[in-house]
Scaffold this motif. Structure first.
Motif, PDB file in Angstrom:
ATOM      1  N   GLN A 148      55.780 -11.220  67.294  1.00 17.54           N
ATOM      2  CA  GLN A 148      54.651 -12.140  67.284  1.00 17.54           C
ATOM      3  C   GLN A 148      54.092 -12.348  68.689  1.00 17.54           C
ATOM      4  OE1 GLN A 148      55.505 -15.862  65.415  1.00 17.54           O
ATOM      5  NE2 GLN A 148      53.376 -16.540  65.380  1.00 17.54           N
ATOM      6  N   LEU A 149      54.973 -12.403  69.674  1.00 15.03           N
ATOM      7  CA  LEU A 149      54.524 -12.530  71.060  1.00 15.03           C
ATOM      8  C   LEU A 149      53.703 -11.312  71.454  1.00 15.03           C
ATOM      9  CD1 LEU A 149      54.449 -13.786  73.865  1.00 15.03           C
ATOM     10  CD2 LEU A 149      56.692 -12.773  74.314  1.00 15.03           C
ATOM     11  N   ALA A 166      48.958  -8.363  62.891  1.00 18.21           N
ATOM     12  CA  ALA A 166      50.372  -8.210  63.255  1.00 18.21           C
ATOM     13  C   ALA A 166      51.014  -9.566  63.525  1.00 18.21           C
ATOM     14  CB  ALA A 166      50.517  -7.305  64.477  1.00 18.21           C
ATOM     15  N   ALA A 167      50.243 -10.494  64.097  1.00 21.01           N
ATOM     16  CA  ALA A 167      50.773 -11.834  64.352  1.00 21.01           C
ATOM     17  C   ALA A 167      51.077 -12.559  63.045  1.00 21.01           C
ATOM     18  CB  ALA A 167      49.781 -12.645  65.181  1.00 21.01           C
ATOM     19  N   LEU A 200      49.714 -11.416  72.458  1.00 22.51           N
ATOM     20  CA  LEU A 200      49.223 -10.929  73.754  1.00 22.51           C
ATOM     21  C   LEU A 200      48.212  -9.808  73.587  1.00 22.51           C
ATOM     22  CD1 LEU A 200      52.552 -10.929  75.805  1.00 22.51           C
ATOM     23  CD2 LEU A 200      50.664 -12.560  75.960  1.00 22.51           C
ATOM     24  N   ALA A 201      48.386  -9.011  72.521  1.00 21.41           N
ATOM     25  CA  ALA A 201      47.478  -7.889  72.273  1.00 21.41           C
ATOM     26  C   ALA A 201      46.237  -8.308  71.487  1.00 21.41           C
ATOM     27  CB  ALA A 201      48.213  -6.787  71.508  1.00 21.41           C
ATOM     28  N   GLY A 261      38.398 -16.325  72.672  1.00 18.74           N
ATOM     29  CA  GLY A 261      39.336 -16.107  73.766  1.00 18.74           C
ATOM     30  C   GLY A 261      40.324 -17.246  73.913  1.00 18.74           C
ATOM     31  N   ASP A 262      40.584 -17.949  72.809  1.00 16.96           N
ATOM     32  CA  ASP A 262      41.463 -19.121  72.845  1.00 16.96           C
ATOM     33  C   ASP A 262      42.730 -18.815  72.061  1.00 16.96           C
ATOM     34  OD1 ASP A 262      42.649 -21.556  72.907  1.00 16.96           O
ATOM     35  OD2 ASP A 262      41.279 -22.516  71.492  1.00 16.96           O
ATOM     36  N   ALA A 263      43.804 -18.537  72.774  1.00 14.75           N
ATOM     37  CA  ALA A 263      45.084 -18.233  72.125  1.00 14.75           C
ATOM     38  C   ALA A 263      46.071 -19.379  72.290  1.00 14.75           C
ATOM     39  CB  ALA A 263      45.665 -16.940  72.700  1.00 14.75           C
ATOM     40  N   ALA A 264      45.564 -20.571  72.647  1.00 14.14           N
ATOM     41  CA  ALA A 264      46.448 -21.706  72.931  1.00 14.14           C
ATOM     42  C   ALA A 264      47.302 -22.057  71.717  1.00 14.14           C
ATOM     43  CB  ALA A 264      45.616 -22.920  73.363  1.00 14.14           C
TER      44      ALA A 264
END
Length: 229
Positions: free
Chosen positions: A119-120, A130-131, A124-125, A177-180
């Motif tokens: 998941q990490l 996949a997440a 990141l990708a 662009g927000d992966a928080a």
């Protein structure tokens, strides 16, 4: 003569169920999207009949909905539906997690660790699909240890009903662009796993309950954003 069958050919209907479900989870067919049977059949290289039967199966799972004159669409959720799904998840998963936590083996913890790592990497990708897959793998590495197939069947159905919206959420955060929140989910998974690995079972179960409550709020925020756009 002793025969052992190691693989099973999938029927055309089973292929259609898998491919349509994957397209929905990936977000290729977002909530509200109409699914045209003839077009889906052509893309899958199948006749319309197995596609129609596959859609009936998915409708039974709540992933797609059927409306006269409109046909099949990917199910859209209302806020009250989200609350209903998460209330059932709370009841069923609390039971499954409590039983499973007493049966966890080293290989189950390893599977949870592998899911967190996957998941990490996916986060990141920016790979939302996949997440989602690894997020589900993390939870079900635990849940499946309850060894109650009837309980798991209902839990899976509840998860399936949410997956199209989970895909939409990942796509929107990626576009912004927000992966928080994606990273916050990872931290929550890490905390749960650390508690299990350290033998702090009750803490792990409490963290899972809090994680589920956060998930419900995520879906409410998503529906609110959808209504405003």
């Amino acid at each position: 003569m002793a025969l052992k069958r190691t693989s099973f050919p999938r029927t055309a209907e089973a292929v259609a169920v898998v491919e349509l479900r994957n397209a929905i989870v990936r977000g290729d067919l977002p909530p509200g999207a109409q699914i045209r049977q003839s077009a889906a059949a052509e893309e899958l290289g199948l006749s319309v009949i197995p596609v129609r039967e596959a859609l009936k199966t998915l409708a039974g799972e709540g992933i797609v909905s059927y409306l006269p004159q409109r046909g099949y669409t990917v199910t859209e959720l209302r806020p009250e539906s989200v609350d209903g799904i998460f209330r059932l998840r709370e009841l069923l998963e609390t039971e499954a997690e409590a039983v499973a936590s007493t049966r966890l083996r080293p290989e189950d913890l390893a599977a949870m660790r592998a899911a967190v790592d996957a998941q990490l990497a996916a986060t990141l990708a920016g790979d939302g699909y996949a997440a989602i897959v690894s997020n589900r793998a993390f939870h079900f590495a635990l849940l499946e240890r309850c060894d109650n197939e009837w309980l798991l069947r209902f839990v899976r159905q509840l998860w399936d009903a949410l997956e199209p919206h989970r895909a939409l959420a990942y796509r929107r955060t990626a576009l912004k662009g927000d992966a928080a929140r994606a990273h916050a989910i990872l931290r929550e998974h890490e905390a749960v796993l650390d508690a299990f690995e350290s033998g702090r079972t009750q803490e792990a179960l409490r963290l899972l309950a809090e994680h589920r409550a956060e998930g419900r709020e995520d879906f409410h925020r998503l529906l609110t954003t959808t209504a405003e756009t």
